[in-house]
Design an enzyme around this catalytic site. Sequence first.
Site, PDB file in Angstrom:
ATOM      1  N   ASN A 140      -6.032   2.287 -12.777  1.00 52.05           N
ATOM      2  CA  ASN A 140      -4.993   1.376 -12.284  1.00 52.05           C
ATOM      3  C   ASN A 140      -3.623   1.979 -12.550  1.00 52.05           C
ATOM      4  O   ASN A 140      -3.474   2.830 -13.438  1.00 52.05           O
ATOM      5  CB  ASN A 140      -5.099   0.024 -13.004  1.00 52.05           C
ATOM      6  CG  ASN A 140      -4.131  -1.000 -12.446  1.00 52.05           C
ATOM      7  OD1 ASN A 140      -3.912  -1.074 -11.237  1.00 52.05           O
ATOM      8  ND2 ASN A 140      -3.536  -1.798 -13.322  1.00 52.05           N
ATOM      9  N   MET A 151      -4.460  -7.244  -6.839  1.00 56.96           N
ATOM     10  CA  MET A 151      -3.876  -8.310  -7.657  1.00 56.96           C
ATOM     11  C   MET A 151      -4.889  -9.185  -8.412  1.00 56.96           C
ATOM     12  O   MET A 151      -4.490 -10.154  -9.036  1.00 56.96           O
ATOM     13  CB  MET A 151      -2.993  -9.203  -6.774  1.00 56.96           C
ATOM     14  CG  MET A 151      -1.802  -8.480  -6.166  1.00 56.96           C
ATOM     15  SD  MET A 151      -0.758  -7.681  -7.416  1.00 56.96           S
ATOM     16  CE  MET A 151       0.013  -9.132  -8.134  1.00 56.96           C
ATOM     17  N   ARG A 206     -14.851 -16.298 -11.316  1.00 57.87           N
ATOM     18  CA  ARG A 206     -14.397 -14.913 -11.169  1.00 57.87           C
ATOM     19  C   ARG A 206     -15.531 -13.934 -11.393  1.00 57.87           C
ATOM     20  O   ARG A 206     -15.514 -12.828 -10.877  1.00 57.87           O
ATOM     21  CB  ARG A 206     -13.322 -14.622 -12.215  1.00 57.87           C
ATOM     22  CG  ARG A 206     -12.102 -15.420 -11.979  1.00 57.87           C
ATOM     23  CD  ARG A 206     -11.184 -15.370 -13.165  1.00 57.87           C
ATOM     24  NE  ARG A 206      -9.906 -15.926 -12.722  1.00 57.87           N
ATOM     25  CZ  ARG A 206      -8.740 -15.523 -13.177  1.00 57.87           C
ATOM     26  NH1 ARG A 206      -8.675 -14.596 -14.095  1.00 57.87           N
ATOM     27  NH2 ARG A 206      -7.632 -16.048 -12.720  1.00 57.87           N
ATOM     28  N   ILE A 254      -7.824  -9.887 -11.349  1.00 61.24           N
ATOM     29  CA  ILE A 254      -8.212  -9.379 -12.669  1.00 61.24           C
ATOM     30  C   ILE A 254      -9.728  -9.205 -12.683  1.00 61.24           C
ATOM     31  O   ILE A 254     -10.478 -10.164 -12.470  1.00 61.24           O
ATOM     32  CB  ILE A 254      -7.759 -10.362 -13.767  1.00 61.24           C
ATOM     33  CG1 ILE A 254      -6.226 -10.508 -13.724  1.00 61.24           C
ATOM     34  CG2 ILE A 254      -8.225  -9.881 -15.129  1.00 61.24           C
ATOM     35  CD1 ILE A 254      -5.692 -11.628 -14.584  1.00 61.24           C
ATOM     36  N   GLY A 300       0.789  -1.227   0.000  1.00 55.23           N
ATOM     37  CA  GLY A 300       0.000   0.000   0.000  1.00 55.23           C
ATOM     38  C   GLY A 300       0.822   1.278   0.000  1.00 55.23           C
ATOM     39  O   GLY A 300       0.360   2.313   0.479  1.00 55.23           O
ATOM     40  N   SER A 301       2.019   1.239  -0.606  1.00 51.44           N
ATOM     41  CA  SER A 301       2.801   2.487  -0.655  1.00 51.44           C
ATOM     42  C   SER A 301       2.121   3.517  -1.563  1.00 51.44           C
ATOM     43  O   SER A 301       2.187   4.725  -1.300  1.00 51.44           O
ATOM     44  CB  SER A 301       4.244   2.229  -1.105  1.00 51.44           C
ATOM     45  OG  SER A 301       4.282   1.784  -2.439  1.00 51.44           O
ATOM     46  N   ASN A 302       1.449   3.043  -2.596  1.00 46.67           N
ATOM     47  CA  ASN A 302       0.694   3.996  -3.433  1.00 46.67           C
ATOM     48  C   ASN A 302      -0.515   4.541  -2.685  1.00 46.67           C
ATOM     49  O   ASN A 302      -0.843   5.722  -2.813  1.00 46.67           O
ATOM     50  CB  ASN A 302       0.262   3.329  -4.745  1.00 46.67           C
ATOM     51  CG  ASN A 302       1.385   3.290  -5.752  1.00 46.67           C
ATOM     52  OD1 ASN A 302       1.734   4.316  -6.346  1.00 46.67           O
ATOM     53  ND2 ASN A 302       1.996   2.126  -5.919  1.00 46.67           N
ATOM     54  N   GLU A 306       5.736   6.386  -9.385  1.00 53.15           N
ATOM     55  CA  GLU A 306       4.326   6.104  -9.081  1.00 53.15           C
ATOM     56  C   GLU A 306       3.806   7.029  -7.979  1.00 53.15           C
ATOM     57  O   GLU A 306       2.689   7.540  -8.055  1.00 53.15           O
ATOM     58  CB  GLU A 306       4.164   4.651  -8.634  1.00 53.15           C
ATOM     59  CG  GLU A 306       4.358   3.653  -9.751  1.00 53.15           C
ATOM     60  CD  GLU A 306       4.139   2.215  -9.314  1.00 53.15           C
ATOM     61  OE1 GLU A 306       3.937   1.370 -10.188  1.00 53.15           O
ATOM     62  OE2 GLU A 306       4.177   1.925  -8.100  1.00 53.15           O
ATOM     63  N   HIS A 329       0.293   0.636 -13.354  1.00 48.36           N
ATOM     64  CA  HIS A 329       0.998  -0.587 -13.747  1.00 48.36           C
ATOM     65  C   HIS A 329       2.500  -0.284 -13.881  1.00 48.36           C
ATOM     66  O   HIS A 329       2.881   0.717 -14.496  1.00 48.36           O
ATOM     67  CB  HIS A 329       0.442  -1.107 -15.078  1.00 48.36           C
ATOM     68  CG  HIS A 329       1.071  -2.395 -15.483  1.00 48.36           C
ATOM     69  ND1 HIS A 329       0.732  -3.605 -14.903  1.00 48.36           N
ATOM     70  CD2 HIS A 329       2.038  -2.675 -16.384  1.00 48.36           C
ATOM     71  CE1 HIS A 329       1.470  -4.560 -15.433  1.00 48.36           C
ATOM     72  NE2 HIS A 329       2.272  -4.026 -16.337  1.00 48.36           N
TER      73      HIS A 329
HETATM   74  C1  GRF Z   1       2.896  -1.011  -7.756  1.00 48.71           C
HETATM   75  O1  GRF Z   1       4.175  -1.130  -8.309  1.00 48.71           O
HETATM   76  C2  GRF Z   1       1.854  -0.928  -8.844  1.00 48.71           C
HETATM   77  O2  GRF Z   1       2.344  -0.437 -10.047  1.00 48.71           O
HETATM   78  C3  GRF Z   1       1.447  -2.362  -9.025  1.00 48.71           C
HETATM   79  O3  GRF Z   1       1.541  -2.952  -7.757  1.00 48.71           O
HETATM   80  C4  GRF Z   1       2.494  -2.249  -6.973  1.00 48.71           C
HETATM   81  C5  GRF Z   1       1.816  -1.910  -5.679  1.00 48.71           C
HETATM   82  O4  GRF Z   1       2.700  -1.423  -4.705  1.00 48.71           O
HETATM   83  N1  GRF Z   1       0.133  -2.431  -9.608  1.00 48.71           N
HETATM   84  P1  GRF Z   1       2.133  -0.822  -3.357  1.00 48.71           P
HETATM   85  O5  GRF Z   1       1.260  -1.896  -2.690  1.00 48.71           O
HETATM   86  O6  GRF Z   1       1.335   0.397  -3.683  1.00 48.71           O
HETATM   87  O7  GRF Z   1       3.332  -0.533  -2.520  1.00 48.71           O
END
Ligand code: GRF
Length: 188
Positions: A105, A89, A64, A91, A14-16, A172, A107
């Site tokens: 999203n 994670m 799914r 789809i 969850g760093s994003n 990101e 990526h």
């Molecule tokens: C990120 O690199 C994003 O591009 C990908 O999954 C990773 C998630 O990282 N979809 P975080 O959980 O946000 O640290």
Amino acid sequence: MPKLPIVVLISGNGSNLQAIIDQCSGHVDIRAVISDNPKAYGLQRALDANIRPVVESQVWGENRHDYCYILADKVSIFKPELVVLAGFMKILTPEFTTVHERTMNIHPSLLPKHKGLHTHRRVLEAGDKEHGMTIHWVTEELDSGPIIWQQSFEVQPDDTEETLEAKVHELEHIWYPRMINEAANGNI
Ligand code: GRF
């Protein structure tokens, strides 16, 4: 301007999510953080920011479509105008994407190159000269929706999977919050 209601879906660190919490709070109202992984550290980040953490308890089995139908319903409870995937994670099928058409999203590659997993390793194996990240709209086809923003850098001879991952993360954490703020301001 009223804040844009969003729901963030995560599976891991969850760093994003953290970058969004830190940089978007003036523009968005994060109504919930939903994780399909009960151990995701991102749930703790949500708790620390007083955001409702929700653990998705369904089993990702053969169907799914049923999973995504139920997930779409759970997200709808929070009435988001934008759904943000941040390291989620699974789809998503049309049962989700047609209900939540504004789902973004991020990526870790320069799409359409390297859809799917292990992007940093694949960049090195392919001998790519550049690497980067892509922010895009989510459609039923994996990592293929319309591109919103891309940012790249030159791959150096001494780069490893780890250094590439760190460089991509750095981009990101700058660009995902910016694009979410642009969406909140009605520019996307
Ligand atoms: C990120 O690199 C994003 O591009 C990908 O999954 C990773 C998630 O990282 N979809 P975080 O959980 O946000 O640290």
